[in-house]
Design an enzyme around this catalytic site. Sequence first.
Site, PDB file in Angstrom:
ATOM      1  N   ASP A   1       0.860  -1.186   0.000  1.00 27.68           N
ATOM      2  CA  ASP A   1       0.000   0.000   0.000  1.00 27.68           C
ATOM      3  C   ASP A   1       0.892   1.230   0.000  1.00 27.68           C
ATOM      4  O   ASP A   1       2.079   1.141   0.340  1.00 27.68           O
ATOM      5  CB  ASP A   1      -0.920  -0.001   1.238  1.00 27.68           C
ATOM      6  N   SER A   2       0.323   2.373  -0.372  1.00 28.17           N
ATOM      7  CA  SER A   2       1.096   3.613  -0.296  1.00 28.17           C
ATOM      8  C   SER A   2       1.315   4.042   1.158  1.00 28.17           C
ATOM      9  O   SER A   2       2.234   4.797   1.438  1.00 28.17           O
ATOM     10  CB  SER A   2       0.382   4.720  -1.065  1.00 28.17           C
TER      11      SER A   2
ATOM     12  N   TYR B   1      -0.504   8.388  -3.061  1.00 31.48           N
ATOM     13  CA  TYR B   1      -0.366   8.182  -4.500  1.00 31.48           C
ATOM     14  C   TYR B   1      -1.461   8.924  -5.276  1.00 31.48           C
ATOM     15  O   TYR B   1      -1.308   9.214  -6.456  1.00 31.48           O
ATOM     16  CB  TYR B   1      -0.454   6.690  -4.830  1.00 31.48           C
ATOM     17  N   GLY B   2      -2.583   9.207  -4.580  1.00 33.62           N
ATOM     18  CA  GLY B   2      -3.788   9.717  -5.227  1.00 33.62           C
ATOM     19  C   GLY B   2      -3.580  10.890  -6.169  1.00 33.62           C
ATOM     20  O   GLY B   2      -4.214  10.981  -7.206  1.00 33.62           O
TER      21      GLY B   2
ATOM     22  N   CYS C   1      -3.544  -1.019  -2.169  1.00 32.34           N
ATOM     23  CA  CYS C   1      -3.693   0.399  -2.507  1.00 32.34           C
ATOM     24  C   CYS C   1      -4.629   0.520  -3.705  1.00 32.34           C
ATOM     25  O   CYS C   1      -4.339   0.001  -4.782  1.00 32.34           O
ATOM     26  CB  CYS C   1      -2.314   0.961  -2.843  1.00 32.34           C
ATOM     27  N   ASN C   2      -5.766   1.222  -3.499  1.00 28.02           N
ATOM     28  CA  ASN C   2      -6.728   1.370  -4.588  1.00 28.02           C
ATOM     29  C   ASN C   2      -6.127   2.100  -5.775  1.00 28.02           C
ATOM     30  O   ASN C   2      -6.362   1.722  -6.924  1.00 28.02           O
ATOM     31  CB  ASN C   2      -7.966   2.124  -4.102  1.00 28.02           C
ATOM     32  N   THR C   3      -5.361   3.156  -5.504  1.00 30.87           N
ATOM     33  CA  THR C   3      -4.791   3.940  -6.601  1.00 30.87           C
ATOM     34  C   THR C   3      -3.843   3.086  -7.426  1.00 30.87           C
ATOM     35  O   THR C   3      -3.908   3.084  -8.661  1.00 30.87           O
ATOM     36  CB  THR C   3      -4.058   5.165  -6.042  1.00 30.87           C
TER      37      THR C   3
ATOM     38  N   GLU D   1      -8.328   9.792   9.784  1.00 26.71           N
ATOM     39  CA  GLU D   1      -7.023  10.018  10.418  1.00 26.71           C
ATOM     40  C   GLU D   1      -7.133  10.966  11.604  1.00 26.71           C
ATOM     41  O   GLU D   1      -6.324  10.922  12.529  1.00 26.71           O
ATOM     42  CB  GLU D   1      -6.017  10.505   9.371  1.00 26.71           C
TER      43      GLU D   1
ATOM     44  N   CYS E   1     -11.758   2.461  -0.910  1.00 25.02           N
ATOM     45  CA  CYS E   1     -10.570   3.049  -0.267  1.00 25.02           C
ATOM     46  C   CYS E   1     -10.319   2.294   1.026  1.00 25.02           C
ATOM     47  O   CYS E   1     -11.265   2.000   1.761  1.00 25.02           O
ATOM     48  CB  CYS E   1     -10.800   4.534   0.010  1.00 25.02           C
ATOM     49  N   THR E   2      -9.061   1.988   1.294  1.00 22.15           N
ATOM     50  CA  THR E   2      -8.738   1.151   2.452  1.00 22.15           C
ATOM     51  C   THR E   2      -9.035   1.829   3.792  1.00 22.15           C
ATOM     52  O   THR E   2      -9.090   1.151   4.819  1.00 22.15           O
ATOM     53  CB  THR E   2      -7.255   0.745   2.442  1.00 22.15           C
ATOM     54  N   HIS E   3      -9.194   3.162   3.787  1.00 20.41           N
ATOM     55  CA  HIS E   3      -9.553   3.836   5.043  1.00 20.41           C
ATOM     56  C   HIS E   3     -11.037   3.649   5.389  1.00 20.41           C
ATOM     57  O   HIS E   3     -11.416   3.778   6.549  1.00 20.41           O
ATOM     58  CB  HIS E   3      -9.281   5.338   4.949  1.00 20.41           C
TER      59      HIS E   3
END
Lengths: 276, 276
Positions: free
Chosen positions: A15-16, A47-48, A78-80, A155, A193-195
Site C-alpha cells: 500500500d502507499s 499516490y492519489g 492500494c486502490n490507486t 485520520e 478506499c482502504t480507510h
Amino acid sequence: MNPSHSHPLRIGVFDSGFGGLTVLRALLRELPQAEFLYFGDTARLPYGAKSRETIARYAVSAAEFLVRQGAEYLVIACNTASALALDDLRAALDIPVLGVVETGANAAQAHSHSGDVLVIATAATVESHAYATACAERNLRAVEKACPLLVPLVEEGWIDHPVTREVLSIYFTELMHQSKAAALAPDTLLLGCTHYPLLREPIEQAIPAQIRVIDSAEVTAAQVAAAVHAPQAGTPAAPRFFATDSPAKFQRLGSRFLGQPIEHVELIDLEALEAL
Amino acid sequence: MNPSHSHPLRIGVFDSGFGGLTVLRALLRELPQAEFLYFGDTARLPYGAKSRETIARYAVSAAEFLVRQGAEYLVIACNTASALALDDLRAALDIPVLGVVETGANAAQAHSHSGDVLVIATAATVESHAYATACAERNLRAVEKACPLLVPLVEEGWIDHPVTREVLSIYFTELMHQSKAAALAPDTLLLGCTHYPLLREPIEQAIPAQIRVIDSAEVTAAQVAAAVHAPQAGTPAAPRFFATDSPAKFQRLGSRFLGQPIEHVELIDLEALEAL
C-alpha cells in the site's frame, strides 16, 4: 500455488501507506498460517494526486523489494495502485498479483441482484474510472463518487462524530442524485478506499437500508484465501512491516487500522535501492 | 541584493505543492517587477507526514534546481520545509533564504500587544513546534493547534460551507481551551499553512473579535519586498511554474490559489536530476 512449501506461504501486501493494514487485518483472519510482508510507501504517499507513470514506477519498485524478501504472492491493497499500475506490476513480476479493485468488482458481481453498483473512493481512484471499468467488464453499471474528506476524517479519529455524519450525508445525497440521474437501482455500495472500512457503521447509517456495503478489505482477503493453498498447520509467523518513512508514525496510527499493536517497522530507503 | 542587475531580480518560491501560490500571489502584488520561479514538488507532497531528513533532502534538491534556473533569492512558502529544513537550506545554498515560519513570527511580534499568540497549522508543523520556538525567540508565548481537516476542506472547495464552519468552531473551541489552560491572553492568530488564507473569512467569523488574523502569505511578501531592492521599472516577466508531477492538476487547482490563470507548467523529473 504449490502447497508443498517447506516454509509458510509468504504473501506480500503493498500500500502507499498504512490504510492497507485493514486488508492485512482481514488476511490474518483468513490465512493465519501464512507469513505476511507488509510494505507501506509512506515517504511517497499519497499516490492519489500523482500521475499514472509515477505511481507505476513507485509500485513496481516496492513490489520488487517484496519479491526480493521472498513474497510468492502479491496483494495490492492500494486502490490507486490497483487502479493505475496493475498491468505494469503483472508485466514486471513473475508472481501472481491481485488488486483490490478487481476483488471489489468480483464481490459486487457476486452480490448485486440489480446489477447497479455505487462506488465511493478518493479523487484519483474515481478519476481513473477503474471501478466503473471493472464493473462494466462484469456487466454491472456503476456510479462513482469522490469523497476526499473521508481519509482525513478517519485520520483525525472522528469516526462516531457529527461532522463525519454531516459529510457522509452530503456525499451520499449527491451520490444518490447521480445514481437517479443515471436511472440506476443500486443495491450495492463498494468501499473503494482502504480507510473506509473504519467508517462502515456511519456509512451504513447514511445510506438506504436496501443497499449492502461491500468492504474491499474483507472481500480481498476471502479471494486471496480462495486462490492460494496455504498450509493449515504450523506455527504462524509474525507479519513483518516495512515503511519508507516515519516508522514511529506507522506504528502509532497503523495499529488502529490493523486492530493490534505493531511491534516493529523496518525503515527502507527505497530511493537508494532504486539508484543501485 | 545588488540593485544594478541587467535582468530583473529573480526570486525562487518553493512549496511542496500549490498552496504556496498564495504566497506568490502576494509577492506578485508587492514586487511586480521581479521575475518569479515557482517550484511545486507535487510528486512528493505532502511533506507533512515525512521525517525531517527526508523533507530536508527534498527541499534542498528543489532549491538547488531553482538556483540553477537563476534564482537569486529563495522564499520557502512551505510551512513544513520552513519548520524542518531551513538550516539545511541555508547551509546548502549561497543565496538568501527566507521561510514563512520566521516571517509569520516576525509579524506576530510586530502586531501582538499581549505577547500571546495562537497558531493553527498542519499536524507536522505543530509537531515540529517551529512556530512556538520562533515565537519564544521573540519573547512571545504561543499555543499551537493542528487542524488536519482544513487543507482537504479547501481542496474540496468547501469555503463558505456549514461543515467548514462546524469544523472551525470545534477546532477554535479546543484552541481557546488550550489557550485558557496556559493562562494566555491572545490577541493574534497566525495562519501557519499556505492553504488557510483561502479560509480567512470563516476563520475571522469563528474567533473572538479582539484576535487579529495574520496571513503568512501577506506578511512574507511584505518582508521579502523590504529585504530586496527590485528594479521599479522595466517589463514584468511572467512567472515560470515547475512541478514534479501532474502539471494539469497544478494548473487547474493552482489557479484558485494564485487568483489568476496558470498558462503553462514545466514538468521536472527531480528524481532523475538527483540521480545524476
